[in-house]
Scaffold this motif. Structure first.
Motif, PDB file in Angstrom:
ATOM      1  N   ASP A 123       0.834  -1.216   0.000  1.00 65.30           N
ATOM      2  CA  ASP A 123       0.000   0.000   0.000  1.00 65.30           C
ATOM      3  C   ASP A 123       0.861   1.255   0.000  1.00 65.30           C
ATOM      4  O   ASP A 123       0.573   2.222  -0.714  1.00 65.30           O
ATOM      5  CB  ASP A 123      -0.927   0.015   1.224  1.00 65.30           C
ATOM      6  N   ARG A 124       1.917   1.251   0.814  1.00 70.84           N
ATOM      7  CA  ARG A 124       2.818   2.411   0.866  1.00 70.84           C
ATOM      8  C   ARG A 124       3.448   2.650  -0.507  1.00 70.84           C
ATOM      9  O   ARG A 124       3.507   3.787  -0.986  1.00 70.84           O
ATOM     10  CB  ARG A 124       3.908   2.171   1.927  1.00 70.84           C
ATOM     11  N   ASP A 126       2.245   1.742  -3.408  1.00 73.80           N
ATOM     12  CA  ASP A 126       1.185   2.167  -4.332  1.00 73.80           C
ATOM     13  C   ASP A 126       0.945   3.673  -4.235  1.00 73.80           C
ATOM     14  O   ASP A 126       0.565   4.302  -5.218  1.00 73.80           O
ATOM     15  CB  ASP A 126      -0.132   1.443  -4.007  1.00 73.80           C
ATOM     16  N   ARG A 127       1.161   4.244  -3.057  1.00 75.79           N
ATOM     17  CA  ARG A 127       0.909   5.682  -2.855  1.00 75.79           C
ATOM     18  C   ARG A 127       2.070   6.543  -3.326  1.00 75.79           C
ATOM     19  O   ARG A 127       1.914   7.750  -3.459  1.00 75.79           O
ATOM     20  CB  ARG A 127       0.638   5.972  -1.362  1.00 75.79           C
ATOM     21  N   GLU A 128       3.232   5.937  -3.534  1.00 78.65           N
ATOM     22  CA  GLU A 128       4.414   6.733  -3.904  1.00 78.65           C
ATOM     23  C   GLU A 128       4.313   7.286  -5.335  1.00 78.65           C
ATOM     24  O   GLU A 128       3.756   6.642  -6.209  1.00 78.65           O
ATOM     25  CB  GLU A 128       5.685   5.894  -3.782  1.00 78.65           C
TER      26      GLU A 128
END
Ligand code: I3S
Length: 128
Positions: A123-124, A126-128
């Motif tokens: 998830d982290r 994917d947000r980058e």
């Protein structure tokens, strides 16, 4: 401050013993071959070591031990996959390159922790 307050060494998120089998390589199905693996989640990667008996949580460091293989978690997908095995507590990790792994533990709490921790990293990224 932490020993790595300059942030030059990726953070070790988790390490432990899981049962592992690779079931696909580049989208091509492989024959299952379960074996215990020392699994280390560090930075954006899941790193697998052979011979768990000789591993300790600190031995993932460069130079101490050579990984068997390593998985880039960027864009990876994680799913519970109990239908893919007669074993309990199985999840499937699929990389963007079409490599698929099953990971398993007899201990419910342990496999849930791994699932959550890996999903948090995905998830982290994917947000980058
Ligand atoms: O999904 P499968 O093919 O039934 O998986 C089992 C087999 O790979 C078996 O190996 P052989 O077909 O070479 O005997 C493994 O020993 C089993 O562990 C595999 O099934 P589980 O249900 O344990 O994932």
């Amino acid at each position: 401050s932490s020993p790595d307050s300059d942030g030059c060494t990726p953070e070790l998120e988790k390490a432990g013993l899981l049962n592992k089998t690779k079931i696909a390589e580049g989208g091509r199905k492989l024959r299952k071959n379960w074996s215990p693996s020392w699994v280390v989640l560090v930075g954006n990667s899941l790193v697998f070591f052979k011979d768990p008996k000789s591993q300790t949580p600190s031995s993932w460091k460069p130079g101490n031990s050579r990984p068997e293989s390593s998985v880039d978690l960027r864009g990876a997908q994680l799913h519970w996959a109990n239908e893919l095995s007669s074993k309990k507590n199985v999840f499937k990790l699929r990389t963007v390159t079409g490599n698929e792994f099953l990971l398993q533990s007899e201990t419910d709490s342990l496999i849930k922790e791994w699932y959550t921790t890996i999903q948090n990293v995905i998830d982290r990224l994917d947000r980058e």
